[in-house]
Design a protein around this motif. Sequence first.
Motif, PDB file in Angstrom:
ATOM      1  N   ASN A  50       0.931  -1.257  -0.416  1.00  0.00           N
ATOM      2  CA  ASN A  50       0.355  -0.578  -0.185  1.00  0.00           C
ATOM      3  C   ASN A  50       0.775   0.748   0.139  1.00  0.00           C
ATOM      4  O   ASN A  50       0.776   2.188  -0.706  1.00  0.00           O
ATOM      5  N   SER A  94      -5.615   4.286   0.917  1.00  0.00           N
ATOM      6  CA  SER A  94      -6.113   3.496   1.960  1.00  0.00           C
ATOM      7  C   SER A  94      -7.604   3.450   1.866  1.00  0.00           C
ATOM      8  O   SER A  94      -8.601   2.553   1.770  1.00  0.00           O
ATOM      9  N   VAL A 100      -7.900  -2.250   5.576  1.00  0.00           N
ATOM     10  CA  VAL A 100      -6.911  -1.297   4.980  1.00  0.00           C
ATOM     11  C   VAL A 100      -7.211  -2.210   3.187  1.00  0.00           C
ATOM     12  O   VAL A 100      -6.292  -1.435   2.105  1.00  0.00           O
TER      13      VAL A 100
END
Length: 370
Positions: A187, A250, A284
């Motif tokens: 991420n 996110s 997330v």
Amino acid sequence: MKVPMLDLSEQYQELRSEVLEVLDGVMSSSRFILGDNVKKLEQDVAKYSNVAHGIGCGNGSDAIHIALQALEVGPGDEVITTPFTFFATGGAIVRAGAKPVYVDIDPVTFNIDPDKIEAAITENTKAIIPVHLYGQMADMERIAEIAKKHNLAIVEDAAQAIGAKHNGKSVGELGSAATYSFFPTKNLGAYGDAGMIVTNNDDVAEKSKVIRVHGSKPKYYHSVLGYNSRLDEMQAAILNVKFPHLDRWSELRRQKAETYTHLLKEMVGDAVVTPIEKEGNYHVFHQYTIRVEKRDELQKYLQEQGVSTMIYYPLPLHIQPVFKDLGYKEGDLPISEKAANEALSLPMFPELKTEQQEYVVAKIAEFYGK
């Protein structure tokens, strides 16, 4: 339509001028290892994690190993963890000289089942490594209670979970240390290997800083056996550009997950088990992972239709050939083994288009005759 598992090109184009500018700054400074960019990233990620210290290192695998060594986990010790994770989790335990002890997972979250931890504790148990798989934190409150009761350290493997929360607590707040990977697909991803340890423990932080530079303090004087695992300035500079966008990314991932869940329930129904965000968690969605029957056949069909998918992970660690000396056999941890046969991760990245998701789900529905 072609739908990739991950596409980083749009993100790069958005940040391109900024990235090139900071890289030029690093080149011009001639400071490439453990400079100001690394310090800034360490401070920012530590603050983001609500802890006192960030220690940049070469990658997420080294981060786990260094954290274990800093906590004095070594030969003769046992470390309880999950078998349903990437190899680095178990590999780091063995590299530290300890023995991995695998316990089964919660079938809903794929994370380690706290109810199974205490039965695995022996006089040799030194630590627990919960893995926050796919972007959702394990039940850290329960795990922290068990660790406190038995005087055990906790190293949170948060390679996939930067920004995740559990009952308002961030990664690293309830453990002795937590580790991040900044592998390009994560991420928050670098353009190469990078990782970090975050901790509130001053002693763990100081020892980790020494271990990552060959165990040297002062320079050329070695009191412990460390190794070379330093986060370089170029990767840190890139991560500093990306970091302010992390929360927005996110939220976009969470929106994509919501879209997938809605479409799958509407178009495919009970042929697919969709991921669940447990109450109190902030997921997330590093991965959006479904559970299905005929998983391998579905993956093959989707590939033929231009849809890329991944299996995380096809063989649990307890039955990996490299760990055969631990004495586990097939059937010992049935929930993990079942998950390994049913889990399929669908394309997931912040720039994923709704029409791409609709196409993916339509093809899944087609496969199951819906």
